[in-house]
Each structure stands twice: as C-alpha cells, then as structure tokens.
Design an enzyme around this catalytic site. Structure first.
Site, mmCIF file in Angstrom:
data_model
loop_
_atom_site.group_PDB
_atom_site.id
_atom_site.type_symbol
_atom_site.label_atom_id
_atom_site.label_comp_id
_atom_site.label_asym_id
_atom_site.label_seq_id
_atom_site.Cartn_x
_atom_site.Cartn_y
_atom_site.Cartn_z
ATOM 1 N N SER A 1 3.454 -1.269 -1.455
ATOM 2 C CA SER A 1 4.535 -0.479 -0.842
ATOM 3 C C SER A 1 4.283 1.015 -1.055
ATOM 4 C CB SER A 1 5.875 -0.888 -1.459
ATOM 5 O OG SER A 1 6.879 -0.010 -1.043
ATOM 6 N N TRP B 1 1.556 2.042 1.169
ATOM 7 C CA TRP B 1 2.039 2.076 2.555
ATOM 8 C C TRP B 1 2.706 3.420 2.846
ATOM 9 C CZ3 TRP B 1 6.789 2.785 4.866
ATOM 10 C CH2 TRP B 1 6.874 2.448 6.207
ATOM 11 N N HIS B 2 3.419 3.940 1.849
ATOM 12 C CA HIS B 2 4.135 5.204 2.056
ATOM 13 C C HIS B 2 3.188 6.392 2.158
ATOM 14 C CE1 HIS B 2 7.750 2.921 1.058
ATOM 15 N NE2 HIS B 2 8.411 3.902 1.648
ATOM 16 N N GLY B 3 2.021 6.289 1.578
ATOM 17 C CA GLY B 3 1.096 7.412 1.681
ATOM 18 C C GLY B 3 -0.208 7.108 0.971
ATOM 19 N N PHE C 1 4.462 8.224 8.073
ATOM 20 C CA PHE C 1 3.981 7.062 7.321
ATOM 21 C C PHE C 1 3.390 5.985 8.213
ATOM 22 C CE2 PHE C 1 7.239 8.566 4.182
ATOM 23 C CZ PHE C 1 6.284 9.197 3.429
#
Lengths: 476, 508
Positions: B336, B339-341, B508
């Site tokens: 996660s 995934w955000h960066g 994102f």
C-alpha cells in the site's frame, strides 16, 4: 416534478447566481475610469476620447463641458493596445451615437510582445467593460490578434479566456483587502479622466520629421487603424486622430516617423483629421518644466492646457452642440461642481506647505463657497499668516474657535485663559468644537465623530457640503 | 522519475489539465451531462467513453495509449478466462494478464525507483551497471485504473462477474472519467451492470449529486489548498521550525490530505450520481476511528477493500496462523505504501501502519486485562475519545513520513517537534508567520470546524444534514446553496494569486 418546473427552477437559480456573481465581482475587482461610462444615458454623448494613459491624464471632459458645453467621455485605458482601441470603439458605439471620435495614436507603433505583467494589464483592459456579447468578442479578438505575439506563457492558454470572461477567478482573493470603498459605486464622476498630481521637470522634445511606411507596424495595429476609419465612416462619425505631447527621456530625437506618415495619409481621407499637438506646443503654452507628472504623462496643469486646446480645436472645426443650457444635461452641471470640490480637496491634501494651504482656502472661492471650515487653536504661541486676515479670522490668543460657512465667518471667539466651547449645525449634522489650552483639549466632533483628537496648534477641518464628507483635516 | 511529494504538484499542475476544480471542467461536465441525458440509452456508454478519453487526453494525449493498452489486456484476459475450460488455464491467463497490467504500472511508476535503488546495490558488489536514462512522465491515474483492471480480472477468475463481451464497455469501466484520475476504485461487479443499465434523469438524485460535488469542492478548495500553504511553507524549511510550529503543520497536513482526497472522492461520487451511477462510499469519518484497523475501514475504503480482497485474502489472510497473519498485514501495508509513491518514505509510512496493527493485535490481551484490572468502562464516551485521540496521533506520526521529502527528513521533523516547548506561538501571533497570515488562518479554522460538524453527523440516521436541509422551505435551502457556493468562490484557494496545488492523489 414536471420537466417544465425543473427547467424554470434551473433558470431562476442560474439567474440569481449570475446576479450575485456580478455583484461579488464588482466588489472585489479593481475599478478604473471605464466603469462609470455605463452610467451615461444611452445616446447622450457627442464625443468620446480613446487611447492610452496619455489621454486619461490629459483630457478632462468636465473642463470641456464647462468651457464649451461639449459632452464627452474619456474612454482611454492604460496601455491599451491599438487593436483594442478598435474594440473599445465598437463597445462605445453599442451604447452611444457619437458625432466625433478622438483617438490618440501614441500606441500605434507599440508591440504587445514587450508587455510586462501581461495578465494584470489584460485585466485592466477588460474587467470594467460590462458583460455582453461584444465583450466576449473583444476577448476573443484580443487573443486572436495578439496571443501569438505575447512573450508570455500565461497567454497561450484557454485559461485566460475564462479568466477574462469571469474575472472573479483573478480577484476573489481580494477579500482580505476589502475596504468600505469596495462596496460602493465610485461616487465622483470625472467622466473617465484621471489626474496625476506631481511636478517633474522634463526635457523639451525634439521630434523627427521623416516618414516611414506604416506597413512596417504590427499587422494587428494597421488592421485596427483601417477598421476604425471604416467603422466611423459606416456610422457617419467624424474622426480626429491626435498625438498628445510627451517628453524626451534623453537627448535623442523623438521617433515620430510613423505619426508623420499617418498625418500625411489621413489628408486624403474625408472626415478624418489629424492633430499633432507637437506642432502646437507654443499655442498650447505647455511648460515642460511644470506641466508633467513624468516623461510620459502630463499633470493637472498640463491637462488643463491640453484639454483647453483640444476643446477649442473641436469647437472651431466640428459642429458639436453646446449642452450647457440644455435641461436634459443638467446633471453635468452637478457633476462639474462635484468635480471642482473633489479637485479642491485633492489639491489641499496634496499641499504640504501651510501657507500654500491657507492661500488655497483664501483664493479658491468657487470651491470654499460649498464648504464649512472649522478652525480650533490651543497654543500659547502666536501663529501669524496674512491669510488669516484674508479669511477674516482672529487666532491670536491661546484659545480660538472659528467657523467659516460658505465663505462667511459665522463664528470667531478667542480667549487666553477661559476654555471655549461651541455647538453648530451643518444642515442636520451636529458639530461640537472645544478649545482649551490648559486642559490640552482640542476637539471638533462632526456627527459625533472626532476629527482632531487633541491636536495642538491650529487645526483646520473642512466639511464639503456637496461631497457630504470631511474633505480635509490639517494641523498648521 | 520517481514520485516525490514535491514533484506531484509539478507533474500534474498544468493549465491544460482538467481537474474537477478547474474552470474547463465547469463547462465540460454540464455539457457531458446534457448530451448524456439527451441521447438514446443504448448510446450513452459510447458518449461516456468518448468523454473519458477526451478528459484523460487533456493531460497528455500520449497517456491514452497506455490506458488503451491496459484496457486491451483487461478485455482479452477476461474473455480468455471465460472461454478457458479448466481452472489451471484460467489461473495462467489471470497470472499473465495481471503481470502485464502490473508491469505497465511498474515500468511507468517504479522504473526509476528500482534503477536508483538497484544500481547502488550492485556498485557495492563492484558490479558496474549502466544506469538507463529514464525520462518518463507518470501517467495520471495509472495506479487507479491498473487496480480497476486487476479487480475485473480477479472477479472474472473467481466467477463473481461474467466476462464482458463488449470491448467498449470494458474500456469505459477502466477509463470512466469521473474515477479515472484519483479513484475511487470501483469494482466491476458494481460498475458494469450500471453501465449496461443507464438510469433516467432524476431530479432528486441529480440535486444530491451536485450538493455532494459542492461539499467536495469546499473540502478541496477552501480547506485542503489553504492548509497546503502552511504545510508547504513549514515542510520546505522544517529546520527553521520547532515544537508547536511543527505540530501545527502536521495537524494541518492531516486535514489537508483528508480534505484533498475525500473532497476529490465526494466530487467523483457526486458527479457519478448526477449521471445516474451509484458508487460506493470511499471515506467514512476516518479521524473518528478508534483503532488503526478501524481507520483503514474508514479511509480510502475502495483501496483498502481492494487490498483485502485481492492481496490479503489470496496471501492466506488470517487463516494460516498468527505469525502468517501478521506477515500478511505487513506485506499488504508495505505494498500500500509503495502504491502511494515510489519512494522510501511511502514504504515507511505503509510499514508504520502495518506495525501499528501488529502491535495493536499483540498488546490487545494485555490492554484488555489492564482495563479489567483498573475497572475502566470501555463503553463510555471518554474512553472512545481517548481511543480516537491515540489513533489520530499514531496516524499523524505516520503522515509525517508520507509528507516529508525523505525518510530521514521525517525523523528530523519529528525530532524538531519534540525538542522545543514553545506554546507562546499561539499568543504572540507568530503562528501567523507559518505561511498563512491571520485572516487566512481564521478562515482555515472556521472551515475545519464546519468540516468537523458535518463529519460528526455524517451517516447519522437521526441527523442527516442533507435530509434536514431538504425538509426546509425553498428560500432557506437556496440561501444555504448560494452561501455555500459563494463561500467557495470567494474563500477558495485558486487562480493566479495562489499556486493552487493539484489533487495530491492525482499523481498516484
């Protein structure tokens, strides 16, 4: 809910939204000389002036009215590109049926590519124009005519069209700076003229006499030039091009080759004339050491001379009616009086020297006759001025209260030890004056609002009866 | 180029983009809606597909090819799985198509990050690797539509949805413009039937959708972008600030990221409602959560449920023992974070949330015993408030790493916060020197108070603000509408006076 009812609701909602949006934008936005144009009754003006800040500063329509009865408006805009002058003319003609159009040519050789702060300038040009299809066309033409020429990334995008169409996008963050004035329509009507008060000595200009073909000018400007001539012809309006004088910033000769060419060109065009004021400097009596605000703009003294000269020229060369005795234009007399009062207040407040201040109070009878002057002294010193005698008041004791209403001394009391107190009324407004040197108490309250708050020495408060406000407070 | 917070703003901030808070969208959306309801039902999906691609191409026309590529993989994968005659073939097709989808995401989003981190590792081993020069723009919304594609493939594999025969409809599901740039990540089983059965124009639904959009706009323009001014100011030069100055910036960032993302989600959901769709709720008062686990049930629900259904459960979930469960939790939150960066600070942020949950689960028996021993009534308001405050503090600490340029900056920021006690900033006006002057600061506080009150009553059946409003007379209702509209128009942060930040999540 029926479709009809839904549509009606949407229409009413959009209408209310548009009204509030317009009002909010008006409050927030920067207002310039163009906004009051829309107050002029439709088809009431005979002459309108166009151009740049040179015109805004130099042409005073109220002076023209007072001297010749010419009803005119100064629709010039700061740094208006020449292409926009054509659009401005279109906008004016959608509201007025003119007899004469006067356009200054100073910006015809300029290139928009050199614009600094292009975004703010564009807003200055458009935001005060009232919302209409013509305005949308003006914005569209502006982008089509200039966008590729402006060295500014801000101007090649769709965003700027939205932004100029809905200027709230630009101004909304002004909520932090809002003052009382923002919420009211500009009270004083100067018919578009904006005086700039400063004296800066300038070099006397030397201008060239050679000519250059105008085809070398920016294409949009040349197109606008011919379109302006066609539009005036189509509407049977006489057209006068001018070149208002400006100074030389260095010793070089002013480059007027394009202006000279236009002067030559228009000789062959019927109903179009050209008045190059550089050729008339002696007749105008323009003093380059006193009549300029900066190298480019004249101050009120220069404006007075240029307006007088152009007014005379118009009177002699065109058949423009004198409206001074026409009852339909009676409001122009009131506007002129207001203008005189406001100019007087501005002159007083711009004067730093006390003697000069008293001299203005003594000599400007046209304006002081519409004021009520309150003088309070608390000082053991004698303050001498010949103007006190001219004004007819005695201030040579410790305490003094004087009231000069509409040019006449209606109250003048002096005392060395006894505190003085007096109550007066300007119409319904109560005024309370106190002079007490020992108690160090000096006060002038107009309608309960303190104006001087224990200032020592001599304090003058001027209430303007036409402007309906305190126009000047000065410690001498 | 790997994604860092500061870069997000640059990458997505362009005059040509069409975010929900942009002027072109104000004209684009009503036009789309008008045409949508005027054309025959059978053609509506075609219109929405065209609008979606136009919307996406406003960022960069080349992005459309990546989107199209992802759609082709999704469509073919679904179709092949529906025709596969055994479970193994299905699994192979799923594996290939999912890997292809993820490969696109990894290439564009993580390419530079991987290279940047792999090259130094090989250098240590004295193996020389020539670093390729990437000059890739991160395609907007790629993380969102890739996850939507995978969700569709997984659902087809599991038999939860039938493979869609129409390529266009799959393309619309993947590219639906209202959820393209920043979610929510709508599931195929919810969305595809709605694409097949367009709803007629319904006044009440349209009105409610518009109100939700207005609320989202308020959160984004008035709160998030205003908070961003202070946050950017302090985080850009955090060494100059201490104690409560840093704390204020962290609290403002917590509000900023919530309002930015929830605001965008509300606008997307509201706009979808106008078109007759019924998307699922994406945020549910996350800062009222009483535990980190609870927080993730309320924050970005469409993403956390995606991770639950397509990563946590396939990894074994909590079915394979405690140790494996904790490992799965950690993996989910690391992914996660990633995934955000594509940066270490996001990974640390994700790891922190994973660790919070593991520690929470491990200490639960002790905490319950302590409550029982100390006779603490855990059903009271005060205890719930205590839990909410502790959860909020933990979330805020993690946010520091999310916002900080690097992980070490995050540590330094926290250190700067605790090393000095300076409560006088609240009384000597120096609070207003953090980039947001007094008047704007007061607007921020007022707006956050409004947000708090509205959130407090959100989903409260007894106090539904929208239904309360709809019960009032038209004059009062319209007064509220106009007041809200003009509050946003006047106090919103947009236009040339501000460098309005883009939606954080659009990168994102």
């Amino acid at each position: 809910m029926t479709k009809r009812r839904i549509l009606l609701k949407i229409e009413i909602f959009v209408l209310i939204f548009a009204v509030i949006l317009g009002s909010v934008t008006f409050i927030m936005m920067y207002k310039n000389n163009v906004i009051t144009f829309y107050d002029e009754p439709e088809k009431s003006l005979d002459v309108v002036f166009f151009g740049t800040s040179h015109v805004i500063n130099a042409i005073n329509p109220l002076q023209l009215y007072n001297s010749y009865g010419t009803v005119s408006y100064n629709f010039a805009k700061h740094a208006e590109p020449f292409l926009q002058t054509y659009e401005s003319l279109k906008e004016v003609l959608s509201h007025q049926k003119l007899k004469l159009v006067v356009i200054d040519l100073y910006f015809i050789p300029s290139k928009v590519k050199k614009w600094q702060n292009a975004r703010s300038r564009a807003h200055c040009l458009f935001d005060n124009i009232s919302f209409s299809f013509n305005k949308l066309e003006m914005i569209s033409d502006f982008f089509e005519g200039y966008s590729s020429n402006i060295d500014n990334i801000e101007f090649d995008t769709i965003y700027n069209r939205w932004e100029l169409t809905f200027p709230i996008y630009f101004y909304h963050s002004n909520w932090k700076e809002l003052k009382k004035n923002n919420f009211f329509y500009p009270v004083l009507l100067t018919k578009g003229h904006e005086p700039r008060r400063k004296v800066e000595s300038q070099k006397y200009p030397i201008f060239s006499t050679n000519r250059e073909t105008i085809s070398k000018l920016e294409k949009g400007n040349i197109t606008a030039f011919w379109k302006i001539i066609d539009l005036c012809k189509k509407n049977k309006i006489k057209l006068l091009f001018t070149l208002i004088p400006y100074a030389s910033t260095n010793d070089s000769i002013l480059d007027t080759k394009y202006f000279n060419e236009i002067e030559y060109l228009v000789k062959s065009i019927p109903n179009v004339e050209y008045l190059n004021l550089f050729h008339e400097l002696d007749k105008i009596n323009l003093d380059f050491s006193k009549d300029f605000y900066d190298w480019s703009h004249v101050n009120p003294s220069g404006a007075q001379k240029i307006t007088a000269h152009i007014g005379k020229y118009i009177k002699e060369h065109y058949d423009i009616p004198d409206r001074r005795l026409d009852p339909v234009y009676a409001k122009w007399n009131d506007d002129y009086k207001l203008y005189v009062q406001d100019t007087f207040a501005q002159e007083l407040n711009a004067t730093k020297n006390s003697e000069k201040y008293l001299e203005l109070l003594t000599n400007k009878k046209e304006a002081t006759n519409n004021t009520c002057i309150f003088v309070v002294k608390i000082s053991e010193k004698n303050i001498n001025s010949k103007y006190f005698n001219y004004l007819g008041i005695n201030v040579n004791t410790n305490n003094c209260i004087t009231i000069i209403d509409e040019g006449k001394v209606v109250y003048n009391r002096v005392a060395s030890d006894v505190p003085l107190q007096h109550e007066y009324k300007i119409g319904r407004l109560p005024v309370k004056l106190v002079s007490d040197v020992k108690g160090k108490n000096s006060s002038i309250k107009i309608d309960g609002i303190e104006q001087i708050n224990n200032k020592s020495g001599i304090t003058v408060v001027i209430y303007d009866k036409l402007l309906k406000k305190v126009s000047s407070v000065r410690s001498l | 180029m790997y994604l860092q917070f500061g870069k997000n703003f640059e990458d997505t901030h362009s005059y040509k983009t069409m975010l929900f808070n942009s002027i072109p969208f104000l004209f684009f959306f009503p036009f789309v809606v008008l045409v949508y309801f005027l054309i025959p039902k059978n053609w509506r999906w075609v219109w929405l597909l065209a609008a979606s691609y136009y919307f996406y191409m406003c960022w960069n026309p080349l992005y459309a090819f990546i989107l199209l590529g992802s759609t082709v993989i999704t469509y073919v994968g679904g179709l092949l799985m529906s025709r596969a005659d055994n479970a193994f073939s299905k699994k192979v097709i799923l594996g290939i198509t999912a890997v292809l989808s993820i490969a696109l995401l990894v290439f564009f989003k993580y390419g530079s990050f991987i290279v940047d981190n792999v090259v130094p590792f090989f250098n240590i081993l004295h193996i020389r690797i020539i670093k390729p020069e990437f000059d890739l723009l991160l395609p907007v919304g790629i993380s969102f539509y890739t996850f939507r594609s995978i969700s569709y493939l997984m659902d087809v594999y599991r038999g939860d949805v039938e493979a869609e025969k129409s390529f266009g409809r799959v393309a619309l599901y993947v590219s639906f413009f209202l959820q393209l740039a920043a979610g929510p990540i709508e599931r195929a089983k919810n969305m595809l039937p709605q694409i097949h059965n367009p709803q007629p124009f319904e006044y009440e639904r349209v009105k409610n959708g518009l109100l939700l959009m207005l609320w989202g706009l308020f959160q984004k323009l008035v709160i998030a972008d205003r908070c961003a001014i202070l946050v950017n100011h302090v985080f850009a030069d955090y060494e100059a600030y201490r104690g409560f100055q840093i704390l204020t910036a962290i609290l403002f960032f917590a509000v900023q990221i919530y309002c930015d993302f929830a605001g965008y989600s509300d606008m997307a959901i509201g706009a979808s409602m106008v078109l007759g769709f019924s998307p699922k709720q994406n945020f549910n008062k996350p800062y009222f959560a009483t535990s980190i686990q609870d927080f993730w049930r309320r924050w970005h629900i469409s993403l956390s449920s995606w991770f639950r259904d397509y990563l946590y459960i396939p990894l074994g979930g909590n079915r394979k023992g405690q140790v494996r469960k904790y490992l799965n939790v950690l993996i989910v939150f690391l992914v996660s974070g990633l995934w955000h960066g594509a940066a270490w600070n996001y990974i640390i942020w994700g790891a922190l949330h994973g660790i919070y949950q593991i520690i929470g689960a491990l200490t639960l028996p002790f905490r319950e015993k302590a409550h029982s021993f100390l006779k603490i009534n855990t059903e009271t308001f005060s205890f719930r408030l205590y839990q909410q405050l502790v959860t909020f503090c933990l979330v805020c600490i993690a946010w520091v790493f999310f916002r900080a340029p690097t992980a070490s900056d995050g540590v330094n920021i926290l250190w700067n916060m605790v090393r000095e006690w300076n409560p006088w900033i609240f009384t000597d006006n120096s609070l207003f020197n953090l980039g947001l002057e007094a008047k704007n600061f007061r607007v921020a506080i007022f707006s956050i108070a409004v947000l708090f009150i509205v959130d407090l009553f959100r989903n409260d059946d007894k106090m539904r603000l929208r239904s309360l409003l709809s019960q009032q007379g038209i004059i009062f209702r319209w007064f509220v509408y106009f007041a809200a509209l003009f509050f946003i128009i006047i106090f919103g942060i947009y236009g040339p006076a501000y460098d309005a930040s883009s939606f954080i999540y659009a990168g994102f």
